[in-house]
Design an enzyme around this catalytic site. Structure first.
Site, PDB file in Angstrom:
ATOM      1  N   SER A 672       0.847  -1.188   0.000  1.00 44.18           N
ATOM      2  CA  SER A 672       0.000   0.000   0.000  1.00 44.18           C
ATOM      3  C   SER A 672       0.879   1.233   0.000  1.00 44.18           C
ATOM      4  CB  SER A 672      -0.916   0.016   1.223  1.00 44.18           C
ATOM      5  OG  SER A 672      -0.165   0.141   2.410  1.00 44.18           O
ATOM      6  N   VAL A 678      -1.839  -2.186  -3.649  1.00 47.21           N
ATOM      7  CA  VAL A 678      -1.300  -3.050  -4.701  1.00 47.21           C
ATOM      8  C   VAL A 678      -1.716  -4.486  -4.400  1.00 47.21           C
ATOM      9  CG1 VAL A 678       0.772  -3.842  -5.904  1.00 47.21           C
ATOM     10  CG2 VAL A 678       0.665  -1.501  -5.012  1.00 47.21           C
ATOM     11  N   ASP A 795      12.314   9.901  -9.000  1.00 52.73           N
ATOM     12  CA  ASP A 795      12.245   9.102  -7.772  1.00 52.73           C
ATOM     13  C   ASP A 795      12.991   7.788  -7.962  1.00 52.73           C
ATOM     14  OD1 ASP A 795      11.632   8.562  -5.158  1.00 52.73           O
ATOM     15  OD2 ASP A 795       9.590   7.890  -5.536  1.00 52.73           O
TER      16      ASP A 795
END
Length: 972
Positions: A672, A678, A795
């Site tokens: 999560s 997910v 990221d």
């Protein structure tokens, strides 16, 4: 009468001349603003010529002579201007000062048009984007006194013309990517009072002995300039013996280089010096008493290889404020009189080999703020006098041999951090600790503290870290712990705590780590712990906990989870029924789960025959009712998406959204995050998918919307073997989900850093790690160089590099990714400024510290951090690195420390990996490397250090990184 008339006439003429001149200057300034500068924030809106606004002396950023009102200076610092260098400002004949720092100006500065500015005295262009070679200054610039070009993108060597600017008093070239070595001709600038060449990364070279001629110098900064060799004597003129001749030197900064040898005793001749910093070098030997006798305000020798005892005279200095000698090999005892004769504020002697006791007079002047002495052999008790030191706000004395009880008043000091771990201290925490209202970190693990944890600790609203582990604390956890809203990490393992885990912990919404193992805790695991939004480490092992494992814990995104050796019972929630969590449940014989050998399988409890018959009847009736209800109402959790839902297929697939959606159940949750959950979905065909269901509905989160849009727009058109495949997306009013290929081995971060045994760890040898590095680099290179438009990920981290069943990497999670616009010259521009920092802590490039603009070089930095993770096996901010260090700093220092052994050393260490025996301290101990692999590790380390250069222009492109990784030969 004639005299009066003549005087009046001259005044009128002069007034007219000044008025004409003023009007001419206004025309020049206004024209330059219109043609050369962009002013997006409207800071120069008053630069317009109107009936009542014709005098530029009233305009923003303009300074004039108070007598004749002529323009003398233009200071537009920090106005957000863009454009090229405004040469035509220099058509204002009275202008002597141009200051344009902290803007977005760029381009090159050409010598020919710059000749317009030969009359100026001051040129300050710090923190812009100017590039190309440094501007040349012709002999006409005879009046130039100040040149400051810090933090730009200039390259090449310092021009020889700089050595002819004999009136120059300040030269600041900090933070540019210049080449060559520090030039000796700068020693000709005998009027210099300040010389700054820090963070320039010259080619390795010595400090020029000619610097000993700079006798008016009061400030010399050569930080991180790749200086090597010994400090020349001429510097007693400066630092070599000749360095002692620089009698007027007030501040000498040579830190963060590769200087070696001993400190020249002639530095002791610099009697005017007050700030001395040679930290982060390779200096050796003892501290000369003559240097220790200097009346310094700040004395920084840290991060070197100094040894021997400290001269007693260093403690007699009445000026001493800052004393930092950490990370050396000093021995003996600390002078007892430290602090008795001066107002020391910062005292850091950590990581040495000091013995004896702490100096009792450190706060004699009531000014001590920071006391750092961890990592020594200091014994005895903490002096009572420290408890009277109301200025003290930071104490770190861990890893010593301190004994006795901590003075009560020390607990009450206005500290922000109190670290006493790994000593032999005893006693209890007094309730009066509540007076330490600023305390953010309380770390006292590994001692003999006992008693209960006082409830008054809940008054410390600033607490972020509480580490009481490995002591003898008893009693229960304070139920008021929910008041500590800033808690991030709680470590209380290995004590004698009993009672239940307070469910009120769920109010600590910033909590990331909760370690309560090896105590006597009882009762159930509070289901409310599943409400902690960022908790990723939960260890409750070896207690007396009972009951079932709450399925609410599946809401957590756990990297570490352990409830082994308790008295838990019932079925393990299906989301935890994975190999990675297997050991987390050992020692609970009443737990069960299917297919988790050696956990026992769950069996249905046999029912009496008549109950079974009734149950069957009831079940049949219930099924019938449910079927009728389904047909009539089709509840959301089973029905297929509405026709208004938009389904987009990105890859050829053999399933539909109707096959995937019904399996988005609690039992299939595997992760999560802030944007959603997910799921692992296994289709009837046997194919496994990863499905990210984003928060939906009228109240959907903005970050969820941004993630969905970014993933679809970017991954929907990207095709590369090292970038995760987006197979399908479905978007509707009530839900949205993204379907990806499933990566069996999870993320690289999990594989590298999981403290629990991961099924892929045994295969993560250097060959596999190198293959992962190369594959991830190829994926990023595609984004930067082959995708149209180019894409910056923003990221990049090990947790966003996923591994398939063959350990092949896929770059994933494009929720923060942005396209990069290309300019006409095909160079990649920055992404627009960000309102907040994008990326993950530990991976963020340093330029975020002074600009919110990023480009692909920010990804390169983050990828360099991932390479260092692969080499070291450590997280980017591992606590083992020490105070204020991350993996980049740690790797850089480790790389500088290892050197090739002499032939004699090789003969004595035939079993070691040759020249790389010291490098073995840096690599992950889980790897066993051959000689050839050590050579490859060294090459990858050098690539990583290139990628993590402080300045973006010094970093290679990702395309170049791929080339370097593929090359068989070592880096030159």
């Amino acid at each position: 009468m004639t005299t009066i008339t003549t005087s009046l006439f001259l005044s009128l003429v002069l007034s007219c001349v000044l008025q004409v001149s003023s009007n001419g200057d206004a025309e020049i300034l206004s024209r330059v603003k219109r043609s050369r500068l962009s002013d997006p924030d409207g800071k120069l809106n008053d630069w317009i010529i109107t009936g009542d606004n014709r005098n530029p002396c009233n305009w923003t950023g303009i300074k004039c002579d108070s007598k004749n009102r002529s323009v003398t200076a233009i200071d537009l610092s920090g106005y957000g201007l863009s454009g090229g260098f405004p040469y035509e400002f220099c058509r204002v004949r009275t202008l002597v000062n141009i200051t344009l720092s902290e803007n977005n100006l760029n381009g090159t500065i050409d010598s020919a048009p710059l000749s317009l500015c030969s009359r100026i005295h001051v040129l300050i262009l710090n923190e812009n984007g100017f590039s190309g070679k440094l501007p040349e200054f012709s002999p006409e610039f005879r009046s130039l006194r100040v040149i400051e070009l810090e933090s730009n993108l200039f390259t090449g060597e310092i021009p020889e013309s700089y050595g002819k600017l004999t009136s120059l008093r300040v030269l600041n070239l900090n933070g540019n990517s210049l080449g060559g070595i520090v030039p000796a001709f700068l020693g000709n600038l005998t009027e210099l009072t300040r010389l700054e060449l820090a963070y320039v990364r010259f080619e390795p070279g010595p400090i020029p002995s000619t610097f000993g001629s700079l006798t008016k110098l009061s400030y010399l900064r050569l930080t991180n300039s790749n200086l090597v060799g010994e400090i020349p004597d001429s510097i007693g003129n400066l630092i070599p013996e000749s360095i002692g001749k620089l009698k007027s030197v007030y501040q000498l900064e040579l830190y963060d280089n590769n200087l070696s040898g001993k400190l020249p005793e002639s530095i002791g001749n610099l009697t005017a010096m007050r700030n001395f910093d040679v930290s982060q070098n390779n200096l050796t030997g003892e501290l000369p008493e003559k240097i220790a006798s200097l009346q310094l305000v700040s004395f920084n020798l840290n991060d070197n290889f100094f040894n021997g005892e400290l001269p007693r005279v260093v403690a007699l200095n009445p000026n001493l404020v800052e004393f930092k000698i950490f990370n050396n090999s000093f021995t003996g005892t600390l002078p007892r009189s430290f602090g008795k004769f001066s107002g020391v504020t910062e005292f850091d002697v950590s990581t040495n080999r000091f013995s004896g006791e702490l100096p009792p007079y450190l706060c004699y002047m009531k000014k001590l703020e920071r006391l750092i002495s961890f990592g020594n052999r200091i014994k005895g008790e903490i002096p009572e006098s420290y408890g009277e030191c109301d200025s003290l706000n930071y104490i770190r004395t861990a890893d010593n041999k301190l004994s006795g009880e901590v003075p009560v008043k020390v607990w009450e000091l206005p500290l922000t951090r109190l670290e006493l771990s790994n000593n032999q201290l005893q006693g209890s925490i007094p309730p009066s600790i509540s007076n330490a209202r600023n305390l953010s970190q309380l770390e006292i693990s590994g001692n003999n503290f006992s008693g209960e944890i006082p409830g008054r600790i809940c008054d410390l609203g600033e607490l972020r870290v509480v580490d009481l582990s490995r002591n003898r604390f008893s009693g229960s956890l304070p139920s008021c712990i929910n008041r500590l809203k800033n808690l991030e990490r709680v470590e209380m393992q290995e004590n004698m705590l009993d009672g239940e885990i307070p469910s009120s912990l769920s109010s600590c919404s910033k909590l990331t780590e909760l370690k309560l193992s090896d105590n006597r805790l009882r009762g159930g695991i509070p289901p409310k712990l599943g409400e902690l939004p960022v908790l990723n480490y939960l260890d409750l092992s070896n207690n007396q906990l009972s009951g079932e494992i709450p399925p609410e814990l599946l809401k957590l995104k756990l990297n570490q989870f352990d409830v082994s050796d308790n008295r838990l019972s019932g079925k393990i929630p299906s989301g935890f029924q994975q190999d990675i969590f297997l050991r987390s449940f050992f020692g609970n014989p009443d737990l069960c789960a299917p297919d988790m050998d050696p956990i026992r399988p769950c069996r249905s409890k046999p029912e009496p025959r008549f109950v079974l018959v009734i149950s069957v009847v009831c079940i049949v009736a219930l099924i019938g009712a449910l079927v009728w209800l389904f047909i009539k109402t089709k509840p959301l959790f089973q029905r297929k998406p509405k026709r208004t839902d938009k389904v987009t297929i990105f890859q050829r697939v053999g399933f539909t959204e109707e096959d995937a959606y019904p399996q988005l159940t609690e039992d299939n949750i595997i992760g999560s995050g802030g944007s959603g959950l997910v799921y692992r979905v296994t289709l009837k065909s046997g194919e496994t998918l990863a499905v990210k269901k984003l928060w939906g509905g009228p109240g959907r989160k903005p970050e969820s919307e941004s993630v969905f849009r970014s993933e679809v727009e970017i991954l929907g058109r990207v095709r590369h073997g090292n970038i995760v495949k987006l197979l399908m997306c479905c978007s509707g009013e009530e839900f949205r989900f993204l379907v990806y290929e499933f990566m069996e081995n999870g993320s690289l971060g999990d594989v590298l850093h999981s403290e629990k045994e991961h099924r892929a760890v045994s295969t993560l040898d250097w060959t596999t790690r190198f293959s992962i590095a190369l594959g991830a680099a190829q994926g990023l290179a595609y984004l930067h160089h082959d995708s149209v438009p180019a894409i910056v990920h923003r990221d990049v981290k090990s947790n966003n590099i996923l591994l398939d069943h063959e350990m092949k990497p896929r770059v994933a999670d494009f929720g923060l990714a942005k396209p990069l616009k290309r300019e006409d010259n095909n160079s990649v521009s920055h992404v627009s400024p960000m309102s907040c920092v994008a990326g993950s802590y530990g991976y963020i490039a340093p330029e975020y510290g002074y600009t919110m603009r990023v480009n692909e070089k920010s990804d390169v930095y983050s990828f360099g951090v991932v390479l260092l993770e692969l080499i070291t096996g450590k997280r980017p901010n591992d606590s083992s690195f020490g105070e204020n260090k991350d993996i980049v700093k740690y790797a850089m220092e480790s790389a500088l420390c290892y050197s090739s052994p002499s032939p004699g050393d090789k003969a004595m260490n035939q079993d070691s990996p040759g020249n790389f025996r010291d490098l073995s301290k840096l690599v992950d101990p889980k790897m066993e490397l051959s000689r050839g692999e050590y050579e490859e590790v060294e090459k990858v380390l050098e690539i990583a250090l290139l990628c993590t250069s402080s300045f973006p222009i010094s970093r290679p492109t990702m395309r170049k990184v791929v080339e370097l990784l593929k090359e068989k030969k070592p880096l030159e």
